[in-house]
Design a protein around this motif. Structure first.
Motif, mmCIF file in Angstrom:
data_model
loop_
_atom_site.group_PDB
_atom_site.id
_atom_site.type_symbol
_atom_site.label_atom_id
_atom_site.label_comp_id
_atom_site.label_asym_id
_atom_site.label_seq_id
_atom_site.Cartn_x
_atom_site.Cartn_y
_atom_site.Cartn_z
ATOM 1 N N UNK A 209 1.122 -1.100 -0.341
ATOM 2 C CA UNK A 209 0.017 0.039 -0.180
ATOM 3 C C UNK A 209 0.736 0.969 -0.189
ATOM 4 N N UNK A 210 1.876 1.333 0.859
ATOM 5 C CA UNK A 210 2.574 3.070 0.994
ATOM 6 C C UNK A 210 3.650 3.019 -0.269
ATOM 7 N N UNK A 211 3.768 1.935 -1.530
ATOM 8 C CA UNK A 211 4.314 1.680 -2.003
ATOM 9 C C UNK A 211 3.753 1.722 -3.341
ATOM 10 N N UNK A 212 2.313 1.900 -3.633
ATOM 11 C CA UNK A 212 1.847 1.774 -4.399
ATOM 12 C C UNK A 212 1.184 3.957 -4.311
ATOM 13 N N UNK A 213 0.777 4.212 -2.704
ATOM 14 C CA UNK A 213 1.016 5.430 -2.226
ATOM 15 C C UNK A 213 1.890 5.981 -3.191
ATOM 16 N N UNK A 214 2.987 5.389 -3.134
ATOM 17 C CA UNK A 214 4.539 6.918 -3.034
ATOM 18 C C UNK A 214 4.765 6.398 -4.709
ATOM 19 N N UNK A 215 4.248 5.228 -5.589
ATOM 20 C CA UNK A 215 4.387 5.355 -6.534
ATOM 21 C C UNK A 215 3.263 6.626 -7.095
ATOM 22 N N UNK A 216 1.791 6.328 -6.472
ATOM 23 C CA UNK A 216 1.450 7.250 -7.401
ATOM 24 C C UNK A 216 1.614 8.910 -7.259
ATOM 25 N N UNK A 217 1.692 9.507 -5.860
ATOM 26 C CA UNK A 217 2.501 10.806 -5.913
ATOM 27 C C UNK A 217 3.485 10.469 -7.181
ATOM 28 N N UNK A 218 4.655 10.326 -6.909
ATOM 29 C CA UNK A 218 5.773 10.377 -7.704
ATOM 30 C C UNK A 218 5.478 10.380 -9.552
ATOM 31 N N UNK A 219 4.774 9.536 -9.520
ATOM 32 C CA UNK A 219 3.650 9.268 -11.271
ATOM 33 C C UNK A 219 3.353 10.983 -11.251
ATOM 34 N N UNK A 220 2.247 11.258 -10.861
ATOM 35 C CA UNK A 220 1.517 13.152 -10.700
ATOM 36 C C UNK A 220 2.326 13.824 -11.269
#
Length: 281
Positions: free
Chosen positions: A196-207
């Motif tokens: 879950x935190x990895x997906x959150x970090x990926x989403x933030x970096x991607x955005x």
């Protein structure tokens, strides 16, 4: 009982906080987005479609999305590695390294772009070593990806680091006692907790990568159909006083970004639900 609960509350109740939340979101997020859509609607349907499907515009979409995606994947791996080292190990200069993680947040993006261009240009410190090998970094999609990696790495580290700090090591120690290999322990016990935190970090970096401009504009070279990102194309149309066309390009980029982030959030909720189910079982 109801009276006591209301009386014991220190913070304002739901009506007040909800009202402030809706007002804040409206002023900061919703109204600007609606204004953007209204501005793009000044074009006729045919003009709007021709604008957003122009080959140059489509190429800028692809470049922005793909480089942000690849940078997010790299940050996913190395952000986890950095967070792991900062949490699980003690070494000299640890606080300095921990502080350097936040440097892309504080550093102006234009400064980051100039610095990266200086390093990776054909005559730069690193670029001059890669040039004989046939590897071109500056003024190429690879250079854009490196710039997005630089500005996106803190998002992954800072979302994974608190979870690692709160994670108990009892299960890992028990697995090691039972003879489990380190890799098996990591992938079966530690990694599920970090998804879950990895997906959150990926989403933030991607955005952040999709909308990044300052650190990319210098190292990209801004060549149409090759290294021209979508935010730069929007700026170009604004400078040419093509406000409606710029708004149309921005609306499509916004819709694509929102759809991808929504998909990532759905995957995150699914992983959270699956993790809770596994723990309950």
């Amino acid at each position: 009982m109801t009276f006591l609960r209301k009386k014991d509350r220190v913070l304002p109740g739901l009506p007040i906080t909800l009202g402030f939340t809706v007002l804040y979101l409206s002023l900061i997020v919703l109204i600007p987005l609606v204004a953007l859509a209204i501005k793009s609607a000044e074009l006729s349907p045919a003009e709007w479609w021709n604008t957003v499907t122009n080959p140059r515009v489509v190429a800028s979409y692809k470049l922005s999305l793909l480089t942000a995606f690849y940078a997010g994947l790299v940050n996913l791996v190395f952000g986890l590695l950095l967070a792991w080292v900062l949490v699980r190990y003690k070494f000299p200069g640890k606080r300095i390294v921990d502080g350097l993680i936040d440097l892309p947040f504080a550093l102006p993006t234009a400064v980051a772009g100039i610095a990266l261009t200086t390093i990776y240009a054909p005559k730069g410190w690193v670029g001059s070593l890669l040039q004989p090998l046939g590897i071109k970094v500056a003024y190429s999609p690879l250079g854009i990806t490196i710039a997005l990696i630089f500005i996106g790495i803190p998002f992954v580290v800072r979302t994974v680091q608190p979870v690692l700090q709160d994670m108990e090591t009892d299960m890992e120690e028990a697995a090691a006692t039972l003879g489990a290999y380190r890799a098996r322990t990591f992938f079966r016990i530690v990694l599920p907790e970090l998804i879950p935190p990895l997906l959150t970090g990926f989403a933030l970096a991607f955005a952040r990568g999709i909308g990044e401009y300052g650190s990319v504009v210098f190292i990209s070279g801004n060549m149409p159909m090759k290294t021209e990102i979508a935010p730069l194309l929007i700026i170009t149309k604004l400078e040419q006083f093509q406000y409606a066309q710029a708004a149309a390009v921005a609306v499509v980029l916004l819709l694509i970004s929102f759809g991808l982030l929504l998909l990532i959030n759905i995957l995150q909720r699914w992983s959270n639900r699956r993790l809770r189910t596994a723990k309950g079982g």
